[in-house]
Design a protein around this motif. Structure first.
Motif, short mmCIF file in Angstrom:
data_model
loop_
_atom_site.label_atom_id
_atom_site.label_comp_id
_atom_site.label_asym_id
_atom_site.label_seq_id
_atom_site.Cartn_x
_atom_site.Cartn_y
_atom_site.Cartn_z
N THR A 76 0.87 -1.17 -0.16
CA THR A 76 -0.14 -0.06 0.13
C THR A 76 0.89 1.20 0.06
OG1 THR A 76 -1.83 -1.17 1.21
CG2 THR A 76 -1.90 1.07 1.32
N LEU A 77 1.92 1.36 0.80
CA LEU A 77 2.64 2.50 0.84
C LEU A 77 3.34 2.73 -0.34
CD1 LEU A 77 4.09 1.96 4.67
CD2 LEU A 77 2.37 3.56 3.59
N GLY A 78 3.90 1.53 -0.94
CA GLY A 78 4.61 1.65 -2.30
C GLY A 78 3.78 2.10 -3.35
N THR A 79 2.36 1.80 -3.57
CA THR A 79 1.42 2.15 -4.27
C THR A 79 1.14 3.61 -4.34
OG1 THR A 79 0.49 -0.23 -4.43
CG2 THR A 79 -0.96 1.55 -5.30
N ILE A 80 1.06 3.89 -3.07
CA ILE A 80 0.55 5.33 -2.79
C ILE A 80 1.83 6.33 -3.34
CG2 ILE A 80 0.50 7.25 -1.10
CD1 ILE A 80 -1.32 4.96 0.53
N LEU A 81 2.99 6.01 -3.03
CA LEU A 81 4.01 6.64 -3.32
C LEU A 81 4.49 6.72 -4.86
CD1 LEU A 81 7.00 5.81 -0.75
CD2 LEU A 81 5.89 8.20 -0.83
N TRP A 82 4.14 5.55 -5.47
CA TRP A 82 4.09 5.39 -7.19
C TRP A 82 3.20 6.41 -7.69
CZ3 TRP A 82 7.62 2.81 -9.52
CH2 TRP A 82 7.43 2.93 -11.20
N SER A 89 11.44 6.83 -4.47
CA SER A 89 10.92 6.22 -2.87
C SER A 89 10.15 5.00 -3.05
CB SER A 89 10.16 7.33 -2.27
OG SER A 89 10.69 8.52 -2.13
N ALA A 90 9.17 4.93 -3.99
CA ALA A 90 8.51 3.90 -4.22
C ALA A 90 9.36 2.55 -4.48
CB ALA A 90 7.47 4.01 -5.41
N TRP A 91 10.27 2.67 -5.16
CA TRP A 91 11.07 1.38 -5.28
C TRP A 91 11.97 1.01 -4.10
CZ3 TRP A 91 10.47 -1.89 -9.01
CH2 TRP A 91 10.04 -1.65 -10.22
N VAL A 92 12.11 2.10 -3.39
CA VAL A 92 12.69 1.53 -2.03
C VAL A 92 11.74 0.77 -1.12
CG1 VAL A 92 13.72 2.68 0.09
CG2 VAL A 92 14.42 3.57 -2.10
N ILE A 93 10.66 1.40 -1.04
CA ILE A 93 9.64 0.53 -0.36
C ILE A 93 9.30 -0.58 -0.94
CG2 ILE A 93 7.24 0.66 0.52
CD1 ILE A 93 9.00 2.86 1.97
#
Length: 116
Positions: A76-82, A89-93
């Motif tokens: 969820t956090l990665g999708t929101i950042l993307w 940042s999304a790739w890091v998450i």
């Protein structure tokens, strides 16, 4: 995807992940003494040879459920950042998915060890 559908989808995933983590942390170990330690310690400390130890099996299942909840929260956090155009940042998450995948593998191994 419209913004409202996106927010609905991500909030459902986040709620499911937080619910799984909360269930795992709030449900006690199966007939286990709280002084034994956390569920990860109980699941890993079980040795081969004792057939169907319910305490170790339950703690192993809790480890698997905790890892799945953590996977959903990270997703969820990665999708929101993307969606917010923070690609790096999304790739890091997203790279943090390694941790819950290792947890599922460890939990499956401990569950097999507790049942056999």
């Amino acid at each position: 995807m419209r913004r409202t559908e996106f927010l609905k989808f991500t909030s459902i995933l986040l709620l499911a992940g937080i619910s799984l983590i909360s269930i795992v942390l709030l449900v006690p170990n199966a007939a286990g003494d709280p002084a034994q330690g956390c569920f990860i310690k109980i699941a890993v400390a079980h040795s081969w040879g004792r057939l169907f130890d319910p305490t170790a099996a339950w703690c192993s299942l809790k480890l698997i459920l905790f890892s799945l909840g953590l996977f959903l929260v990270i997703e969820t956090l990665g999708t929101i950042l993307w969606a917010l155009q923070h690609r790096n940042s999304a790739w890091v998450i997203y790279s943090l998915h390694v941790v819950p995948c290792f947890g599922v593998l460890l939990g499956g191994y401990c569950l097999l060890k507790a049942l056999v």
